[in-house]
Design a protein around this motif. Structure first.
Motif, short mmCIF file in Angstrom:
data_model
loop_
_atom_site.label_atom_id
_atom_site.label_comp_id
_atom_site.label_asym_id
_atom_site.label_seq_id
_atom_site.Cartn_x
_atom_site.Cartn_y
_atom_site.Cartn_z
N HIS A 280 0.99 -1.15 0.10
CA HIS A 280 0.07 -0.14 0.05
C HIS A 280 0.84 1.18 0.15
N ALA A 281 1.96 1.01 0.55
CA ALA A 281 2.88 2.29 0.77
C ALA A 281 3.30 2.77 -0.54
N LEU A 282 3.95 1.59 -1.62
CA LEU A 282 4.29 1.91 -2.85
C LEU A 282 3.11 2.51 -3.73
N GLN A 283 1.90 1.94 -3.42
CA GLN A 283 0.65 2.65 -4.50
C GLN A 283 0.60 4.04 -4.01
N GLY A 284 1.22 4.35 -2.62
CA GLY A 284 0.88 5.64 -2.36
C GLY A 284 2.22 6.74 -2.59
N ASN A 285 3.05 6.17 -3.60
CA ASN A 285 4.25 6.81 -4.20
C ASN A 285 5.08 6.96 -3.27
N VAL A 286 5.16 6.21 -1.99
CA VAL A 286 6.45 6.13 -1.09
C VAL A 286 7.82 5.47 -2.07
N ASN A 287 8.75 6.18 -1.59
CA ASN A 287 10.18 5.73 -2.31
C ASN A 287 10.28 4.22 -2.28
N PRO A 288 10.46 3.61 -3.58
CA PRO A 288 10.34 1.98 -3.50
C PRO A 288 11.67 1.48 -2.58
N ARG A 289 12.83 2.11 -2.76
CA ARG A 289 13.89 1.76 -1.93
C ARG A 289 13.80 1.80 -0.66
N LEU A 290 13.37 2.97 -0.01
CA LEU A 290 13.07 2.99 1.17
C LEU A 290 12.03 1.97 1.87
N THR A 291 10.80 1.85 0.75
CA THR A 291 9.86 0.78 1.30
C THR A 291 10.23 -0.53 1.56
N LEU A 292 11.44 -1.01 0.86
CA LEU A 292 12.00 -2.26 0.74
C LEU A 292 12.97 -2.36 1.74
N GLU A 293 13.78 -1.40 1.92
CA GLU A 293 14.36 -1.51 3.11
C GLU A 293 13.92 -1.53 4.68
N ILE A 294 12.76 -0.91 4.72
CA ILE A 294 11.87 -0.97 5.75
C ILE A 294 11.39 -2.09 6.19
N LEU A 295 10.78 -2.98 5.03
CA LEU A 295 10.14 -4.04 5.08
C LEU A 295 11.15 -5.34 5.36
N LEU A 296 12.40 -5.09 4.91
CA LEU A 296 13.19 -6.30 5.13
C LEU A 296 13.84 -6.13 6.32
N SER A 297 13.87 -5.17 6.91
CA SER A 297 14.09 -5.02 8.33
C SER A 297 12.99 -5.50 9.38
N ARG A 298 11.94 -5.49 8.88
CA ARG A 298 10.81 -6.20 9.56
C ARG A 298 10.73 -7.47 9.48
N LEU A 299 11.22 -8.09 8.28
CA LEU A 299 11.01 -9.44 7.95
C LEU A 299 12.30 -10.22 8.48
N ALA A 300 13.34 -9.72 8.34
CA ALA A 300 14.51 -10.65 8.64
C ALA A 300 15.56 -10.22 9.63
N LEU A 301 15.56 -8.97 10.00
CA LEU A 301 16.62 -8.62 10.92
C LEU A 301 16.33 -9.38 12.27
N PRO A 302 15.09 -9.22 12.67
CA PRO A 302 14.99 -10.28 14.14
C PRO A 302 15.56 -11.55 14.02
N ALA A 303 15.46 -12.08 12.97
CA ALA A 303 15.85 -13.67 12.84
C ALA A 303 17.35 -13.77 12.63
N ALA A 304 17.93 -12.71 12.38
CA ALA A 304 19.48 -12.69 11.58
C ALA A 304 20.35 -12.97 12.90
#
Length: 304
Positions: A280-304
């Motif tokens: 939904h953030a991407l559909q609202g024209n949020v910066n794609p790179r920033l969106t992916l960085e935030i999402l990956l932090s949420r998905l993967a860093l806790p398990a790293a």
């Protein structure tokens, strides 16, 4: 005129989907719920009707003709409708339609072995409808098959989709380019899952390195988010005890099982919610790179 003996004869460009449905009919291992996913106009509903024919009228003849004409008592098509008191209102799949499906589903088939419900344009469910639908999917009546026809997986909650066998439909293209599309999709998914694994193993540095390589490509970012959403959808499916053949990443069954063993159900549900927010953030024209960085932090860093 009698219907074509082979119910799938008119289906073109979806050999994998047709083969899977044929095998289900022949083996008798028919799931109670399917999601036919793909762009409009590629034959999703046409294939759903063919599948219904194969189930309720396997011998063809007049019964098959009635399925094709939409008058067989054991095959029902549920479609979006306007509000009851406003014929010009927006079309939607409302709770009333699902309640009707539930009432009919508990009845035994009138003629054949199966009763089939095709829910067309399932993307148009109102906000409250999926929750009302969930009980039927969790406790499906015997001899009942429900087929959801929708454009995108992310349009319905994971709790609904986790109880469906996913059958994907790709655009039907010219013969010379058919092989290129699956290859491209596979490459994108491989890249997405590899990046996720790198972040889990290496931490934040892998996020920055991958994001820099991706740049500001919005379409590539969308493909990444969809890949991760589907990966966690398969994890939810596996947590729920779903048939491995129903996983989108069925070819990665071993890796999927290993990932599920070290990921709690709450973490999986949280990851799906994070992917949806990022989309939904991407559909609202949020910066794609920033969106992916935030999402990956949420998905993967806790398990790293």
């Amino acid at each position: 005129m009698a219907a074509e003996p082979d119910p799938f004869a008119a289906i073109r460009g979806h050999a994998a989907a047709v083969d899977r449905l044929r095998r289900a009919v022949v083996s008798g291992r028919v799931a109670h719920a399917y999601a036919f996913v793909g762009p409009p106009g590629v034959g999703r509903k046409r294939t759903a009707v063919a599948f219904a024919r194969a189930l309720v009228a396997p011998e063809g003849g007049r019964a098959a003709d009635r399925v094709e004409r939409g008058v067989h008592p054991d095959v029902r098509v549920i479609e979006p409708r306007p509000p009851e008191h406003n014929p010009r209102g927006p079309l939607a799949l409302r709770i009333e339609s699902i309640r009707q499906l539930e009432r009919l589903a508990v009845l035994r088939p009138l003629e054949g072995r199966w009763k089939v419900f095709i829910v067309d344009e399932a993307d148009r469910m109102t906000a409250a409808t999926p929750q009302a639908f969930l009980k039927t999917l969790e406790e499906p009546p015997a001899h009942t098959v429900i087929i959801l026809v929708l454009e995108q997986l992310r349009s319905l909650p994971a709790t609904v989709l986790s109880r469906c066998h996913i059958v994907r439909f790709s655009p039907v293209v010219a013969e010379g380019t058919v092989a290129l599309l699956p290859a491209g999709a596979g490459d994108g998914r491989d890249r997405g899952l590899s990046w996720l694994a790198e972040v889990e193993a290496e931490g934040a540095d892998a996020i920055l390195k991958g994001a820099e390589a991706l740049g500001r490509d919005r379409q590539a970012a969308e493909r990444m988010i969809e890949t991760w959403w589907l990966w966690y959808r398969d994890m939810l499916w596996t947590h729920a005890g779903g048939d491995p053949a129903g996983a989108v990443f069925a070819d990665r069954a071993d890796a999927l099982r290993a990932r599920v063993q070290r990921t709690s159900l709450d973490e999986v549900v949280g990851a799906l919610a994070a992917c949806r927010e990022a989309w939904h953030a991407l559909q609202g024209n949020v910066n794609p790179r920033l969106t992916l960085e935030i999402l990956l932090s949420r998905l993967a860093l806790p398990a790293a």
